[in-house]
Each structure stands twice: as C-alpha cells, then as structure tokens.
Design a protein around this motif. Structure first.
Motif, PDB file in Angstrom:
ATOM      1  N   GLY A   1      -7.972  -2.110   3.199  1.00 60.90           N
ATOM      2  CA  GLY A   1      -9.096  -1.188   3.066  1.00 60.90           C
ATOM      3  C   GLY A   1      -8.773   0.230   3.470  1.00 60.90           C
ATOM      4  O   GLY A   1      -9.533   1.157   3.156  1.00 60.90           O
ATOM      5  N   LYS A   2      -7.649   0.441   4.171  1.00 60.85           N
ATOM      6  CA  LYS A   2      -7.268   1.796   4.580  1.00 60.85           C
ATOM      7  C   LYS A   2      -6.453   2.460   3.481  1.00 60.85           C
ATOM      8  O   LYS A   2      -5.799   1.810   2.686  1.00 60.85           O
ATOM      9  N   SER A   3      -6.480   3.775   3.457  1.00 60.15           N
ATOM     10  CA  SER A   3      -5.759   4.535   2.449  1.00 60.15           C
ATOM     11  C   SER A   3      -4.289   4.680   2.858  1.00 60.15           C
ATOM     12  O   SER A   3      -3.978   4.938   4.025  1.00 60.15           O
ATOM     13  N   VAL A   4      -3.392   4.495   1.874  1.00 60.16           N
ATOM     14  CA  VAL A   4      -1.968   4.673   2.155  1.00 60.16           C
ATOM     15  C   VAL A   4      -1.667   6.117   2.546  1.00 60.16           C
ATOM     16  O   VAL A   4      -0.678   6.383   3.251  1.00 60.16           O
ATOM     17  N   PHE A   5      -2.532   7.050   2.110  1.00 56.03           N
ATOM     18  CA  PHE A   5      -2.269   8.457   2.393  1.00 56.03           C
ATOM     19  C   PHE A   5      -2.498   8.785   3.874  1.00 56.03           C
ATOM     20  O   PHE A   5      -2.044   9.831   4.361  1.00 56.03           O
ATOM     21  N   ASN A   6      -3.205   7.906   4.610  1.00 53.29           N
ATOM     22  CA  ASN A   6      -3.438   8.146   6.036  1.00 53.29           C
ATOM     23  C   ASN A   6      -2.142   8.075   6.845  1.00 53.29           C
ATOM     24  O   ASN A   6      -2.090   8.535   7.989  1.00 53.29           O
TER      25      ASN A   6
END
Length: 734
Positions: free
Chosen positions: A174-179
């Motif tokens: 659910g988290k963005s890879v860009f984070n």
C-alpha cells in the motif's frame, strides 16, 4: 586495459547494435557499420552529413524533432519506431538517445543506439505470466522482486526486501515506491516510471534507495508488465538488486567505453595465452547485466575467459581460435555459437565477433571481441525444431492418408500411407495431385480440393481409387489453409480414408432393403385384398370368415418363414420375422373374434395378455420380468388391429434390443382410460434406451415409421422418453 588502447571504431563495428552520434539537431558525426548496413550505405557517408541527405523528409523531420527536444531538456529519451531497412522491410527499432553534457551542462552531442526488437516485440505480446507461480518463485530468489499498481504503490513485496533493505515485506503493501527513492533521484525515477507506462517497453532503472537503518543503497531495477487475458496491464513487476559496489566501480570507468556500456553486447580484451585460458585484461561494465559477473571478478587473473566457457564447448572454441589465427592476413573471425556459464551457474548461448591484434612483427598479442547473448534465439530455434519433429511424427502416425497441396495442385507433402496406396506413382511430391492420385491430365470434375480452393471452405466427396487397385473408393476431406494475416488461401490439406469395404456393405444392405421392401409391399397388398374381401362378406358368415382369415394369416406366416430360409443375411431374416409377428398380431384379433360371443368388439385386456405371452415365447424372454396392468375395454376391429400391431412393435423392440443376452430386466405394459373416450397405452423397459438424437418426425427405421403410421390410424399421438431405458406413451381417442 591499463596499457593497451582499444580501437574504438573496431569495437563499434563488431556489434550488431546500431550506434550513431549527432552533433546538432540534424548533423551526423559518426555511425557504425551496423547502422550503415541497415540503411544500405557505407559508414563513410555519415561524417558531417545532414539527416535530410540520408532519409526521406518524414523520417528526417522525426529525427530533427527528437534531437531538438534532447538539446532542450538535456535528458535521455527512449522511443520505439518502425523503419524500413535497405531491403524495404519494416523493422521495429528500440532507440535510446543519450545527451553528452559538457562542463557547462550544455549538450555537446547525442549518442544514439538502436536495437532491432521486431522478433522480441512479437514474443513479448505472447507472454503470459502466472501470478501464483510468480509468487512461489520469488520465495527462492536472491534478487528483490515486487508488484505495484499503475500509481507505483506496492501490492506485493518479496521476502528478500528484508535481507536487502531491512523492511518487513508486509509493511510495504500500500505504500508508494517513491517514498524510498533518494530526493536527488526522485524526479528522474518518476519520469522513467511514466515513460515505462507510456511506451510499454520493459526497462532498467538505477537509483538510490533508502535502507531501513537510514542509509542509501544503489539499486538496479527492471520493470515489466503482467497482462490480463485481454491484453490490459494487470500489474507492474520490478526486479531489483543491490549494485552499490558496482556503482562505485563505474565511477572509475573510462569514457572510451561509454558507448559499449550502453549497448547489449559485452566487450572483452583477452591476452593471447591459451594455456592460461586467455586472461581478461578488460571487460565492459555491462558484463554484470548479461552474465552476472562483476568487472572485479576478472581482475588479477581471478577468472580467465576459458573459465566461463562451457566445458563441452571449450575444445571447439580453442580449435577455432587456432584455425583462424593461422592465417596472417586474417584480422577478424566469428565463432560458431557456444555456451557461457553465468555467475549464478545458468547457461547462456552467445555469438561473438573477434578481432585479432598483432604487434609490429605480426605476432598476435591480444584478441578483442564483443559477445552477444543469443539464448532466446537459440531456444526458439530448438523449440521450432522440436515442434517440427512432433508435427512430422504426428503426420506419419496417422493411419489415414494426408496430402498437402498448393494452389496449383502440386503435392507439397504426402504421408507414408499415401505413398503406400499410390506406390506405383511415387515419389508423389512435386507432381500434380490429379496425375498421381487419379491418372488424369487435368483437375477432376468431382474434386473437393478444387472446390475448397475456390470457396475457402471445407469440402468433401467420395471418389474412385486407381484402376486395378484394391482400394476402390476413397472419402476425401479438403481443408483450406489460409494466411493468418491476409486470409489468402495458400493451399489445401487433404485427409483421405479408404471406404471400400464400407461402400460394399452399404450397397449390399441397400439391395437387401429393396428386396425386403418389395416383399413387404406384396404381403401388405395381399393382406389388404383379403381384408377388403372379409369386409364385404355376409354378416351371417362373420365368424367363419374370421376363422378363415386367421388360417390365411397363419399360412402367410408360414410362407414368410419358408421365404426367409432363402436368405443367409441376418438383417433380412430379422425383417422377415418382424413381418411374421405383425401378421400374427392380426391373426390373434380374428382368433379372439372367432372365440368371443360378440362380433363387433374384443376385450383389449385378454388380447394384450395373449399377444405379450406369444412374443415372450418367441424371443425367449424368460429373463425379463413382465408387468401387465390392463383395464377392461372393448374395441372394434378397426382399432384393435393397429393397436395390436403397435403393441407388437413396442414389445418386440424391447425384447430384442433393450437387453443384452442373459441380462435381467423389467418390461411394463399399461393400458387405461384417462377420461371417457380417451385412452393411454404405456410400454416401457429399463434397458439400454435409444439414441437421444433420433428424429421422431422423420424416423429412419421401418419400425418407427410403422409406429408413427399406426398411431395416426387410431387418431393418436405419442411421446418417447429415453431416461433409464425407453418409454413410449401413446394417447388416442375412440
């Protein structure tokens, strides 16, 4: 490579990747041999020449627009376009254009590389991946692997994220890879991610990724797609590995090999020392991408080139090097494909182009080569050969004849069965089908292949075999072959079956059927004549006449019995016996009238019981349990005769066909009045049943035709049920 300068131009000319450089929006600086060959030009024609002198205006405008964009945005771009080569054949090229910036951050020139991905593009369209299998495989992978949606959010993270980056995979969902991307790399990675979605071309990316403990690691990721059954993007799959050490080494690479490192080939420089396995003095950095080795693996003679060649191929490779090196005028050669063992112990097939380097005395000091991974092509070739063998084996194992015929009626291929049947005209291939199969000098009038070539549909016909051949009749099915893209008819596949014996049997049965029909017509005419005579007799002699009719019918039964002895065919004898039973069913009517007081009607219960008892004794039905449930009812002769013949047909069929020999079964005969003047007759068994696809409106057998006719005579209708046996339900009014 520390002391030996490698000829850059030779390196560029040995790769199949098209390499070319623009110094402004429209001017070539240099192009390698692969690019020149693709366009059918000499590479010397590309020095400081305008693209408008090389290409048509449309193509030149396309290059000008792209180059202008790069000089403006100062970023690498990747495109995929169709271009025609020197032979006029359209090929799909994957083109990467990389700007070279000077110290002032201005574009000095543009390095372009183009790969022919026509076959790869077609292959990628056919790939389908199983997500379940994918997840199972990732459990055992060393590399990191994840799935994201189109927004870059994790939907799956492999277990190696824990060992490589310190993150619990479940916590990433659910988290963005860009984070996790380094701020300095974020805009570029987002742009590459968007480009991946726009071009649908799998690509690699390198960026710094945040480790769980706070420091950054360099990752190399490869993005590809998982498609659903209708070709829509389902998920994006990324594989990644830690390349921090490799990035540290890349900082030391020389600008001389910048172009090679952006290509799909690996450059090597080997010392001429066969006993030591050709020590590697230089290898391009992309060796890690192709074969998994780092440059450092070859430093200080840790690995020689011979160490990574498959043991089964090394002697052949050595022999080829010796053979090619013997000629002092030779300076280039190409090995036959051989196998390389990758760092993870996989086997990859490679093709190479090797340059011989000699000193001023003509002595060979080094070999310089570029290595191309051709494993996919090799596997495709092996699969093609495997499929061809399977097709050949299937083609020859079929016991029917098979011929492949082109649009000019030439036999392209024929299996061994056709060769056996038409041995006198072998070889069959290369000859006209109507010549070798029918001894004609032009296409046959009845030819299904000729019709299939015209209609584009499957055609069939029964044709005669060759004269004086044991094969008298053949059944031919002609299936047209169409071009999968244009639909054009390319030829016909003929499936040929020997039906000589089948045809003879059918003709014999047809003869017997005609004879039987004539006998039945004669008997029916005779019975009808006698019946008419009985109807016109005096009432006072009704009993006597019925008695005589009974006797006459018995005589007819005897005549049929005598007549049947002239035939040895079981089918004909069975037909005679059926006719005898029909005569006996009528005889029982007259016998009942003769023995009853009433002259106008007969008790249906007594009549059915006697008729069924006769049939059981005739067909030896001791194994069949007979259940008779008949209400008392009286009918005149016009009703009782067709009703009796109906019962005869239905009960006889059950006794003859419903059960195999010695099989036990149950037969039910039920008759009752449903309402005043409306009657129901049910005859059922629990035997084999009859075919579900029988057409009751157009029955093929004489028995069913007779049943339908008799039901019509009593103004009735009938239904047939085939579940768990056979059940006839007849309703009629009287």
């Amino acid at each position: 490579m520390s002391e030996i300068e490698v000829d850059q131009e030779l390196l560029l000319d040995q790769t199949n990747t098209q390499i070319f450089i623009f110094i402004d929006e429209q001017t070539y600086y240099i192009a390698n041999k692969a690019h020149a060959d693709f366009l059918g030009l000499d590479k010397s024609e590309f020095g400081n020449v305008s693209i408008y002198d090389i290409f048509t205006k449309d193509v030149a405008d396309y290059f000008f627009k792209d180059n202008k964009k790069i000089f403006k945005i100062k970023e690498k771009i990747h495109t995929r376009e169709w271009f025609k080569n020197s032979k006029g054949v359209s090929r799909l090229l994957s083109i990467t254009k990389t700007p070279k910036l000077d110290s002032c951050n201005n574009v000095e020139y543009i390095i372009c590389s183009a790969e022919d991905i026509t076959e790869k593009n077609q292959s990628e369209k056919q790939k389908k991946k199983s997500e379940e299998l994918f997840r199972e495989i990732t459990k055992n992978m060393v590399e990191m692997i994840c799935l994201t949606d189109k927004n870059g959010n994790f939907v799956y993270a492999g277990p190696t994220y824990k060992s490589n980056l310190g993150y619990n995979p479940e916590h990433l969902i659910g988290k963005s890879v860009f984070n996790f991307v380094h701020p300095d790399d974020l805009d570029r990675i987002k742009s590459e991610f968007n480009s991946l979605l726009e071009t649908l071309i799998p690509r690699k990316s390198e960026y710094r990724c945040l480790h769980a403990d706070g420091h950054y690691l360099w990752l190399e990721t490869y993005g590809n797609f998982i498609y659903d059954d209708i070709g829509n993007i389902k998920k994006i799959v990324f594989t990644g590995r830690d390349i921090t050490k490799r990035k540290q080494l890349e900082q030391k690479l020389k600008n001389t090999y910048e172009i090679i490192n952006n290509s799909l080939v690996v450059a090597f420089l080997w010392k001429n020392d066969e006993e030591s396995g050709w020590p590697v003095e230089y290898v391009s950095n992309n060796v890690v991408d192709i074969f998994g080795y780092y440059v450092d693996d070859f430093n200080d003679d840790k690995l020689s080139y011979a160490d990574i060649i498959h043991p089964d191929d090394i002697e052949r490779v050595k022999s080829e090097v010796e053979t090619y090196s013997e000629n002092p005028d030779r300076f280039k050669f190409q090995h036959k494909p051989y196998r390389i063992i990758t760092k993870n112990r996989n086997i990859r097939w490679v093709d190479d182009r090797t340059t011989i380097i000699r000193n001023d005395c003509g002595e060979i000091t080094h070999y310089q080569g570029v290595i191309l991974d051709i494993t996919d092509r090799k596997m495709a070739e092996e699969k093609l050969m495997e499929n061809k063998k399977m097709l050949d084996d299937t083609f020859e194992s079929i016991q029917d004849g098979i011929s492949v015929i082109d649009t000019d009626f030439n036999v392209i291929r024929a299996n061994s069965k056709m060769g056996e049947w038409y041995k006198v005209n072998t070889p069959l291939e290369g000859k006209k089908c109507y010549q070798v199969y029918h001894n004609n000098d032009k296409p046959c009038d009845y030819c299904p292949t000729s019709r299939a070539l015209k209609t584009g549909k499957t055609e069939t016909n029964i044709v005669p075999g060759l004269p004086n051949s044991k094969i008298e009749w053949l059944e031919i099915y002609s299936y047209p072959m169409n071009d999968r893209y244009t639909g054009e008819i390319l030829g016909v596949v003929e499936f040929v079956r020997d039906i000589t014996e089948k045809t003879k049997t059918e003709r014999q049965l047809e003869k017997y059927s005609t004879e039987l029909k004539q006998i039945n017509e004669e008997l029916e005419n005779r019975v009808q004549k006698q019946t008419e005579e009985i109807k016109n007799a005096e009432r006072l002699r009704v009993l006597e006449l019925h008695h005589r009719i009974k006797n006459n019918l018995q005589v007819i039964s005897s005549l049929l019995n005598l007549q049947s002895e002239k035939f040895n065919d079981d089918t004909v004898n069975e037909a005679f016996r059926d006719t005898q039973n029909r005569v006996i069913s009528m005889s029982l009517v007259h016998q009942k009238i003769y023995h009853t007081k009433g002259l106008e009607s007969i008790n249906i219960r007594d009549y059915i019981e006697d008729l069924v008892e006769h049939l059981i004794s005739l067909y030896n039905g001791e194994n069949i349990l007979i259940k008779i449930d008949i209400q008392d009812a009286y009918f005149g002769i016009d009703t009782i005769i067709p009703l009796g013949m109906l019962i005869n047909e239905l009960v006889s069929n059950s006794l003859k066909y419903a059960y195999s020999e010695d099989e036990y079964g149950e037969l039910n005969v039920i008759f009752y009045e449903t309402e005043p003047g409306i009657y129901t007759l049910i005859v059922s068994d629990n035997g084999k049943g009859i075919p579900e696809d029988i057409d009751l409106d157009n029955p093929g057998s004489l028995g069913l035709q007779l049943i339908k006719s008799l039901v019509d005579q009593i103004n009735g209708d009938f239904k047939l049920h085939g579940n768990n046996g056979t059940e006839f339900v007849i309703n009629f009014s009287c």
